[in-house]
Write an enzyme that holds these catalytic residues in place. Structure first.
Site, PDB file in Angstrom:
ATOM      1  N   GLU A  44     -64.161 -60.358  -2.197  1.00  0.00           N
ATOM      2  CA  GLU A  44     -63.475 -61.493  -2.815  1.00  0.00           C
ATOM      3  C   GLU A  44     -63.279 -61.289  -4.321  1.00  0.00           C
ATOM      4  O   GLU A  44     -64.209 -60.886  -5.024  1.00  0.00           O
ATOM      5  CB  GLU A  44     -64.301 -62.763  -2.587  1.00  0.00           C
ATOM      6  CG  GLU A  44     -63.725 -64.018  -3.215  1.00  0.00           C
ATOM      7  CD  GLU A  44     -64.682 -65.203  -3.142  1.00  0.00           C
ATOM      8  OE1 GLU A  44     -64.197 -66.344  -3.128  1.00  0.00           O
ATOM      9  OE2 GLU A  44     -65.916 -64.980  -3.106  1.00  0.00           O
ATOM     10  N   LYS A  98     -58.004 -69.555   0.539  1.00  0.00           N
ATOM     11  CA  LYS A  98     -59.349 -70.052   0.822  1.00  0.00           C
ATOM     12  C   LYS A  98     -59.360 -71.577   0.929  1.00  0.00           C
ATOM     13  O   LYS A  98     -58.890 -72.286   0.033  1.00  0.00           O
ATOM     14  CB  LYS A  98     -60.287 -69.594  -0.290  1.00  0.00           C
ATOM     15  CG  LYS A  98     -61.757 -69.908  -0.074  1.00  0.00           C
ATOM     16  CD  LYS A  98     -62.562 -69.339  -1.242  1.00  0.00           C
ATOM     17  CE  LYS A  98     -64.048 -69.598  -1.126  1.00  0.00           C
ATOM     18  NZ  LYS A  98     -64.786 -69.066  -2.290  1.00  0.00           N
ATOM     19  N   CYS A 129     -65.947 -66.078   1.683  1.00  0.00           N
ATOM     20  CA  CYS A 129     -67.162 -66.471   0.989  1.00  0.00           C
ATOM     21  C   CYS A 129     -67.692 -67.849   1.429  1.00  0.00           C
ATOM     22  O   CYS A 129     -68.253 -67.973   2.503  1.00  0.00           O
ATOM     23  CB  CYS A 129     -66.932 -66.420  -0.524  1.00  0.00           C
ATOM     24  SG  CYS A 129     -68.460 -66.300  -1.510  1.00  0.00           S
TER      25      CYS A 129
END
Length: 259
Positions: A40, A111, A146
């Site tokens: 990421e 995300k 994440c």
């Protein structure tokens, strides 16, 4: 299916352009892989919030250009981790880029769950809205990033969309490393899927990174795990094992809520 996770060391003193070229070199060295994964926000650092605005780029920006060429040169499917994307309206997103072996950008994923508790990423970036899968020829990939790892609803949606293998690039902090391993295994067990969780090494804006990228099988077994430093973790997977586990222990068929 051979997968390689590039646990990249984001050195804050390394120029971003040099970092892109170094990442591209690592990708080019992995031409025997069916899938290569970067972590990421490696171009800027997951906790380098003060640099998000200055380092933001469009989907056809310099990182995409360099990564497309690397995927094409290596002839691999490349999950190029994520960038700070600047959309046409100026909004920022934490956006993953996936390239096919001919260098085409075939999928992007913004995300959904932003970390920060009303600080950092949570206020600087906009949230994505849609789960994304990738039609890799050997196994359908489900994308997460994440902090998404803490939200099982997303992974259920990806399973329902046909995913057999979750790809999770991250910039996970060392102080919560036990959660990283636990959650990766939990997402694998409850969804009877592979999990490829690729983190960063080094320190981002004073936040020590966990490293310890991990590959988990559909029964929850750890197939490979990196150490704390920069490392390429390569593992051979059998996508057919997902169907075997789901047939031998058909827990997903007993779902009641969320149908």
């Amino acid at each position: 299916m051979r997968a390689s996770l590039v646990q990249f060391d984001v050195d804050p003193f390394e120029p971003v352009a040099a970092r892109r070229e170094r990442a591209a070199g690592l990708v080019r060295s992995l031409g025997d892989s069916d899938l290569v994964v970067l972590p990421e926000l490696w171009p800027v650092g997951a906790f380098a919030f003060e640099s998000f605005t200055t380092e933001a780029e469009p989907l056809d920006g310099p990182t995409a250009e360099v990564m497309a060429a690397a995927a094409r040169d290596a002839g691999v499917w490349l999950h190029a981790g994520s960038i700070v994307e600047r959309a046409a309206d100026g909004a920022l997103f934490n956006t993953s880029l996936v390239f096919s072996p001919d260098g085409a950008l075939v999928r992007t994923y913004r995300k959904i769950h932003r970390f920060g508790f009303d600080k950092g990423e949570a206020v600087l970036m906009s949230a994505g809205t849609d789960p994304v899968t990738v039609p890799h020829p050997k196994a359908t990939l489900g994308l997460a990033t994440c902090y998404d790892l803490r939200f099982p609803e997303l992974f259920r949606a990806l399973v329902d969309a046909g995913s057999r293998l979750f790809v999770v690039p991250a910039g996970w902090p060392e102080r919560r490393r036990e959660h990283w391993t636990l959650l990766a295994r939990a997402r694998a067990v409850e969804n009877q899927s592979y999990v490829l969780a690729c983190g960063t090494a080094g320190t981002h804006a004073g936040v020590e990174q966990a490293g310890h990228s991990i590959v988990v099988g559909p029964w929850g077994e750890v197939l490979a795990e990196a150490g704390p430093d920069e490392e390429v973790l390569t593992v051979d997977l059998d996508p057919a094992r997902v169907d075997m586990v789901r047939e031998e222990f058909p827990a997903l068929k007993d779902r009641v809520l969320g149908r």
